[in-house]
Design a protein around this motif. Structure first.
Motif: not given
Lengths: 325, 472
Positions: A97-110
């Motif tokens: 909802d805040d416009g970020r790419n979820i897949s990228r976010e998941i990769q960095t947070r893994m």
């Protein structure tokens, strides 16, 4: 073996479709996109234009399952369900909802999630099994009874207590490690000690007791009596015979969670301010960001299914009688 | 005082559960072979002490389930929007005697200094006296002796009451025991006689625990009338009152959830195992899908949806309590929907084994209809699995409630529960001076409840598990 794996992977597809259908129904059919828009924009003073704009921005202004206005395959594909589901199967989760790419976010947070979950899992497993073995060795004595009592006591303590108590005692009172935070590389180790320690402590009661039950069940069997009759020492019986034979029930519970370690722990990560997938999920839940929650549900079930397949494979490694066909 | 009784959804479900339990007890009492494992449970003093603690919790939760609304004093025919329970009435003073803000257990002053004008008109900066806690003391230095005196009074009263109850109950118990023997002796049922509670010596630890509990409750009751035994929270509410009110929420989460789990798991598990074929495939597919979703996420997603539904339909609820209550019922429903898969898998496996047994094949070849085979032969033979898994699940559910409420997907924030207490209090540890009593109270009440439930569940499992070798 290869054919077996292929079949298991093919079986996974209908299950993932089911998972997807379930979350989709939960999110979009129980509450219409209009309800969600009103919720996101605040309950009062919402104009129909604002709702329409919000729905268009998030791609929710299409029919749910079936588009009567289109023709041909577009009747199926030009719908919210198609838009929001198909990408998931190639692990493209779209935007939050805040416009970020979820897949990228998941990769960095893994990685941060794994940095806490993996040591907790490995050290925990080693400790629990060793405790259980020692208790099996001492079975029937006062120490064994005391051990079981401690296990039941630890099982009855809320995990929140371990976290809050640990943070208070170790970080606030004794100043051994920082209360919360995260850093990549070796400088981050000091942040990891407390969450890992608390994670291990939180699981010690239930797991040790569970492994002890498994070992006790094995130790009453005939092959153990034979080994003892041959004069094998009690230690050798435990480590060479009982531990090996107890591998199947242990693996059943253990291997299935290995892939899910990537998901992190909701509680630990939010308490310790770790920017992992667990805190990502909790933030999404609190901000009611359905795109992220759906993505995490999907990822969670994919990892669970991988865990189930790995469990079957691991059986063949410890038990030569098991063949996958 | 005029009032109308209010039956919230959760109340109705609790009554349903209680009546089902009553029917179950009545059924078990009439069948000695069903009674036997329960007699084994009764012989474990650990289980009986746990049961004693659990029944105190159940009593408190039960009193808190009888809801009503009082009539407004001036107008006839209209009732206060506040839903009260019998427990609220019994704890009248605890509920109404609120202080200004935090105060420590047994304190007579607030926890922080304030600037105030005293009786002589002087502006002073000191710890202000509490409105109610220790207000009866004229000389604050006499607090210790006052507390000791009140503890002795309360303890003695508790001991006396407990003793009277035991004497009364013992007469009744012996009577029942005698009837028990009289009923089974002619049938030469030696096993039942041996296990019948003919003498009370097995119960000695239980009686001691009961007396100790009576003394403790007596002391607590006597002190709580004039002190805040567990302190007060941020808005000055008595923490003991909050903890007692939280018990009902925990118990409901732990028990009402089984109303959802049980029928689903029983029906689907047995159907899958007995009919096999496509029925089995479909049911296995359903539970694999459900169990492959991480349960916290599924619960969170469902609770989010429920929250939106509740928020967009305010006209469904006449009082704030009924809204919070419906959320609790939905939470139970959701927890039940996510937790039936394990039991279902167990029941399917057991049914697969049972359907190959000779007596079932005999019944099939005699042409007994499927439904009758299921109810007469399969269900009674999987009952022990159901019972064991239900008592084992209880403590897990109580613990899960606290975690879910912390995450923000648990009970309504206005509903008192251990989770909301912890959630509200978790930042107080950082205050100076430290406010520890709310957290300590919530965690200790939870620990006692869950520990008692765990110990009782262990005893039930030991008594019912057919794999355990029992001589005699």
């Amino acid at each position: 073996m290869f054919a077996y794996l292929l079949r298991r992977i093919l079986y996974a597809v209908p299950i993932l479709i089911g998972v997807n259908l379930l979350t989709f129904t939960l999110f979009f059919v129980v509450n219409t996109p209009d309800d969600m828009a009103r919720m996101q924009l605040g309950m009062k003073r919402v104009t129909p234009e604002a709702i329409a704009k919000w729905k268009h921005q998030h791609g929710y202004d299409k029919p749910l399952f079936f588009n009567v206005k289109d023709s041909g395959t577009a009747q199926i594909t030009d719908t919210i369900f198609w838009d929001k589901s198909v990408g998931m199967f190639v692990l493209d989760f779209g935007f939050s909802d805040d416009g970020r790419n979820i897949s990228r976010e998941i990769q960095t947070r893994m990685l941060p999630s794994l940095a806490i979950a993996l040591p907790t899992f490995l050290v925990g497993l080693l400790l629990y099994v060793s405790f259980a073995l020692v208790m099996t060795l001492l079975r029937g004595t006062f120490l064994d009874t005391a051990g079981v009592a401690v296990c039941v006591l630890l099982m009855s303590v809320s995990s929140l207590f371990f976290i809050i108590g640990g943070q208070f005692l170790i970080s606030k009172l004794w100043h051994w490690v920082p209360i919360s935070g995260y850093d990549s590389g070796w400088s981050g180790v000091k942040f990891l000690i407390l969450p890992v320690l608390i994670g291990i402590l939180g699981g010690v009661g239930a797991s040790t007791r569970w492994y002890r039950t498994i070992f006790l069940e094995e130790i009453g069997k005939d092959y153990v009596r034979t080994a003892r009759a041959k004069g094998v020492s009690e230690w050798a019986v435990l480590f060479r015979h009982v531990l090996k034979n107890a591998m199947i029930p242990i693996l059943t519970g253990v291997v299935v969670v290995i892939p899910s370690l990537f998901m992190g722990s909701l509680l630990t990560e939010s308490f310790f301010g770790v920017p992992g997938l667990g805190s990502y999920t909790i933030d999404a839940i609190q901000a009611q960001d359905f795109g992220v929650v759906r993505a995490m549900v999907f990822l969670g079930s994919v990892l669970y299914i991988i865990g189930l397949i790995l469990t079957d494979v691991s059986y063949t490694l410890v038990d030569p009688r098991v063949r996958l066909q | 005082m005029n009032f109308i009784p209010v039956i919230l959804w959760s109340d109705a479900l609790v009554f349903l559960l209680l009546s089902a339990g009553g029917v179950g007890v009545w059924h078990i009492r009439r069948h000695p072979h069903l009674l036997l494992p329960w007699q084994r449970v009764a012989q474990s003093s650990m289980a009986m002490v746990s049961l004693l603690l659990l029944s105190v919790f159940l009593l408190i939760g039960g009193l808190d389930t009888l809801h009503f609304r009082e009539a407004l004093p001036n107008q006839s025919g209209s009732y206060s929007p506040e839903v009260l329970s019998v427990l609220d009435k019994l704890l009248g003073k605890l509920k109404s005697q609120t202080e200004k803000t935090y105060s420590a257990p047994f304190a007579t002053t607030l926890y922080a200094k304030e600037t105030y004008t005293d009786a002589a008109g002087q502006v002073r900066r000191d710890y202000p006296k509490l409105r109610y806690g220790g207000a009866h003391l004229t000389d604050l230095s006499a607090q210790n002796s006052d507390m000791a005196w009140r503890s002795m009074q309360g303890g003695a009263a508790g001991l006396l009451l407990g003793g009277l109850l035991i004497v009364a109950f013992r007469g009744f118990g012996n009577n029942v025991g005698a009837q028990f023997i009289a009923r089974f002796t002619p049938q030469k049922n030696h096993r039942a006689i041996n296990c019948a509670p003919t003498n009370m010596s097995n119960f000695t630890p239980t009686i001691i625990a009961f007396l100790l509990l009576c003394i403790l409750l007596g002391i607590l009751a006597n002190l709580a009338t004039v002190y805040h035994v567990l302190g007060t929270d941020k808005v000055g509410q008595d923490v003991l009152y909050l903890s007692l009110k939280s018990i009902r929420t925990g118990l409901i989460i732990g028990t009402v959830t089984t109303l959802v789990t049980l029928p689903l798991a029983l029906f689907l598990g047995i159907a899958a195992g007995y009919f096999r074929g496509w029925v089995d495939d479909v049911i296995q597919y359903i539970y694999t899908v459900l169990s492959s979703i991480p349960s916290v996420l599924l619960i969170a997603a469902a609770v989010l949806m429920m929250q939106i539904t509740i928020d967009t339909h305010p006209q469904w609820f006449d009082t704030a309590a009924s809204r919070a209550d419906l959320r609790l019922v939905f939470l139970c429903l959701i927890l039940g929907m996510t937790s039936w898969t394990g039991l279902c898998r167990l029941l399917r496996g057991e049914t697969l084994k049972l359907r190959e047994m000779e007596y079932i094949q005999a019944a099939q070849s005699f042409g007994v209809p499927h439904l009758r085979i299921l109810t007469r032969h399969i269900v009674p033979n999987v009952m022990h699995i159901i019972l064991i898994s239900l008592v084992m699940d209880f403590s897990g559910l109580v613990l899960a409630e606290a975690v879910l409420s912390y995450v923000g997907v648990g009970v309504d924030p206005s509903m008192m529960s251990f989770g909301t207490m912890i959630n509200a209090a978790r930042l107080e540890m950082g205050r100076e001076p430290m406010v520890w009593w709310t957290l300590a109270a919530a965690f200790s009440f939870m620990l006692v409840l869950v520990l008692a439930a765990n110990l009782f569940a262990d005893a039930v499992r030991d008594a019912f598990d057919p794999r355990l070798n029992r001589s005699g």
